[in-house]
Structures are given as structure tokens and as C-alpha cells.
Design an enzyme around this catalytic site. Sequence first.
Site, PDB file in Angstrom:
ATOM      1  N   ASP A   1      -6.317  -6.753   4.502  1.00 61.45           N
ATOM      2  CA  ASP A   1      -5.735  -5.467   4.345  1.00 61.45           C
ATOM      3  C   ASP A   1      -5.662  -4.796   5.825  1.00 61.45           C
ATOM      4  O   ASP A   1      -6.748  -4.684   6.340  1.00 61.45           O
ATOM      5  CB  ASP A   1      -6.617  -4.559   3.426  1.00 61.45           C
TER       6      ASP A   1
ATOM      7  N   HIS B   1      -8.310   0.658  -3.944  1.00 61.67           N
ATOM      8  CA  HIS B   1      -9.246   0.312  -2.781  1.00 61.67           C
ATOM      9  C   HIS B   1     -10.090   1.749  -2.529  1.00 61.67           C
ATOM     10  O   HIS B   1      -9.629   2.500  -1.953  1.00 61.67           O
ATOM     11  CB  HIS B   1      -8.390  -0.234  -1.818  1.00 61.67           C
TER      12      HIS B   1
ATOM     13  N   HIS C   1      -1.270  -1.382  -4.104  1.00 61.54           N
ATOM     14  CA  HIS C   1      -2.514  -1.062  -3.568  1.00 61.54           C
ATOM     15  C   HIS C   1      -2.516   0.497  -3.224  1.00 61.54           C
ATOM     16  O   HIS C   1      -1.788   0.978  -2.695  1.00 61.54           O
ATOM     17  CB  HIS C   1      -2.471  -1.958  -2.112  1.00 61.54           C
TER      18      HIS C   1
ATOM     19  N   SER D   1       0.915  -1.190  -0.011  1.00 62.28           N
ATOM     20  CA  SER D   1      -0.042  -0.043  -0.056  1.00 62.28           C
ATOM     21  C   SER D   1       0.728   1.244  -0.058  1.00 62.28           C
ATOM     22  O   SER D   1       1.612   1.464   0.901  1.00 62.28           O
ATOM     23  CB  SER D   1      -0.814  -0.066   1.160  1.00 62.28           C
TER      24      SER D   1
ATOM     25  N   MET E   1     -12.266   3.642  -0.485  1.00 61.54           N
ATOM     26  CA  MET E   1     -12.926   4.133   0.886  1.00 61.54           C
ATOM     27  C   MET E   1     -13.707   5.361   0.727  1.00 61.54           C
ATOM     28  O   MET E   1     -13.399   6.568   1.380  1.00 61.54           O
ATOM     29  CB  MET E   1     -11.724   4.155   2.114  1.00 61.54           C
TER      30      MET E   1
ATOM     31  N   MET F   1      -9.377   7.700  -0.339  1.00 59.73           N
ATOM     32  CA  MET F   1     -10.244   8.166   0.927  1.00 59.73           C
ATOM     33  C   MET F   1     -10.803   9.430   0.555  1.00 59.73           C
ATOM     34  O   MET F   1      -9.880  10.337   0.295  1.00 59.73           O
ATOM     35  CB  MET F   1      -9.449   8.161   2.139  1.00 59.73           C
TER      36      MET F   1
ATOM     37  N   MET G   1     -11.231  -6.397   5.559  1.00 64.07           N
ATOM     38  CA  MET G   1     -10.292  -5.479   6.157  1.00 64.07           C
ATOM     39  C   MET G   1      -9.964  -5.992   7.666  1.00 64.07           C
ATOM     40  O   MET G   1     -10.888  -6.506   8.403  1.00 64.07           O
ATOM     41  CB  MET G   1     -11.158  -4.095   6.575  1.00 64.07           C
TER      42      MET G   1
ATOM     43  N   ASP H   1      -4.968   3.372  -1.758  1.00 66.63           N
ATOM     44  CA  ASP H   1      -6.113   3.635  -0.961  1.00 66.63           C
ATOM     45  C   ASP H   1      -6.701   4.916  -1.197  1.00 66.63           C
ATOM     46  O   ASP H   1      -5.990   5.933  -0.864  1.00 66.63           O
ATOM     47  CB  ASP H   1      -5.484   3.286   0.443  1.00 66.63           C
TER      48      ASP H   1
HETATM   49  C1  DX5 Z   1      -6.389   1.218   5.629  1.00 65.49           C
HETATM   50  C2  DX5 Z   1      -5.838   0.803   4.217  1.00 65.49           C
HETATM   51  C3  DX5 Z   1      -4.752  -0.126   4.283  1.00 65.49           C
HETATM   52  C4  DX5 Z   1      -3.343   0.514   4.705  1.00 65.49           C
HETATM   53  C5  DX5 Z   1      -2.477  -0.779   5.291  1.00 65.49           C
HETATM   54  O1  DX5 Z   1      -7.442   1.807   5.856  1.00 65.49           O
HETATM   55  O2  DX5 Z   1      -6.869   0.207   3.536  1.00 65.49           O
HETATM   56  O3  DX5 Z   1      -4.492  -0.458   2.848  1.00 65.49           O
HETATM   57  O4  DX5 Z   1      -2.710   1.353   4.240  1.00 65.49           O
HETATM   58  O5  DX5 Z   1      -1.416  -0.136   5.777  1.00 65.49           O
HETATM   59  P1  DX5 Z   1      -0.781  -0.919   6.993  1.00 65.49           P
HETATM   60  O6  DX5 Z   1      -0.088  -2.238   6.138  1.00 65.49           O
HETATM   61  O7  DX5 Z   1       0.289  -0.213   7.451  1.00 65.49           O
HETATM   62  O8  DX5 Z   1      -1.545  -1.615   8.079  1.00 65.49           O
HETATM   63 ZN    ZN Z   2      -6.568  -0.617   1.507  1.00 67.67          ZN
END
Ligand code: DX5
Ligand code: ZN
Length: 215
Positions: A174, A65, A32, A7, A67, A36, A136, A34
Site C-alpha cells: 500500500d 485499513h 480499500h 483506495s 490508521m 485516519m 506499507m 483508509d
Molecule cells: C496511505 C494509505 C493508502 C493511500 C494509497 O496512508 O494507506 O491506502 O491511499 O494511495 P496511493 O496509491 O495514491 O499512494
Molecule cells: Zn491504506
Amino acid sequence: MIKISPSVLACDFSRLAEEVQAVQNAGADYIHLDVMDGVFVPNISFGFPVIASLKKHSSMVFDVHLMITKPERYVDRFIDAGADILTIHEESCDCVGETLQAIRARGVRAALCVNPRTPIEKVYPYLDLCDMVLVMTVEAGYGGQKLIPETLDKVRALCAERAARSLSFEIEVDGGINAENAATAVAAGADVLVAGSAVFGAPDRAEAVRRLRGE
Ligand code: DX5
Ligand code: ZN
């Protein structure tokens, strides 16, 4: 073979393309991303322009991903930006089946995700439409959290459901995945491990990827 999806949330954003190249060289399978929106989760990361720019500098599989609230509004734009796998949350989408179908109709892999407090059974009606299910293992919103062990029970149940229905979607986990708990996640049934801090926080990314694979 277990796949690793680092990620970028934990990388140095000022050197994004180099960071992604480094994990590709380190043997990672997906990257990956993310996204948000500050509404569905209490954090804001990045959106289309960053993904589209990065796409020009990377041949990795873009594992996006979302969110965000009502992800159905932005499926086409994330695909245009370069998503190869597009993950939506069950909790934030008003039309899950239609959205998964819309993703697949564009030739992109469709994935459905659930937060720790959402029962895994919520994804069961949609499994025929999923190329991947993301479980998750922390509350969505931030990297660097600790894995919630009970979430692996959901991975076990999903793995059994997949076998019972002879389906072949991938199971991705994740949040809080590291070299110490990766083997437990894999034993529970995970095929793809997302790891932010455990890869980008490590001085040697190739070693970090190997350790996650249990090599
Ligand atoms: C959290 C994200 C993850 C996060 C994982 O909301 O979806 O992808 O970046 O990071 P680590 O591996 O540090 O928990
Ligand atoms: Zn993620």
C-alpha cells in the site's frame, strides 16, 4: 491472480458510491478504505457512517485499513459498519494478538500492518492469526506519495517466512503503487496491490486495473 484494491482516498468523495461502482465494473477485487484519526497519522479521513452508508450500495469486499490509535477499541464498530477485512497497525495497538483474534471471532479477515520503519519481524509472532499482512510502501497518512523501494525487501522476507512456515495469508502492499512498479511488487511477493491515485486518477479505470495486473 493478483488482486487490486483501489483506495477511495483518491476518489471524488461527493460521488463515492458511483466511484466504487466504477472500479467494481473495472474489475477490482477489493475496495480499500483508509480510516485516519489525526493522531496515529497526521491526517483525518472518514469513519463508521461513511463505510456503513457505502456498504448499502456496494457488494465489493471492504478492505478497511485502520490508521488509528488503539484500534482494539473500535473493532466491533468497524465490523458492524461493513468491514470484510480489518487491518490494524502493529505500531498503534496495545494487544495485537487479542485484537486479531477478536476480528476473526466475528468472522472477518484479520490483517496486521507495518509502517516503512517498522521491521517486518515485528509481525512474525502473529502470523498464525493473520489472514493478510499489509506492508506499507509509503509512510501511512497520505495518498499520492512515491513508493520507498527498500520496503519491498520486507515483502521478500515475509514471503520467504510464509513459505518456511507453510502459511497462506495474503501479502498486501500500500502506497505509491502504479503501473511502472506493480510488477516489481508482485515479483517481491505481493498478492494484493492497493492503488489510490493510479486507479482513481486514471481516466479509464478498467485500463488502470489491467495495467496494474500487468495485462
Ligand atoms: C496511505 C494509505 C493508502 C493511500 C494509497 O496512508 O494507506 O491506502 O491511499 O494511495 P496511493 O496509491 O495514491 O499512494
Ligand atoms: Zn491504506
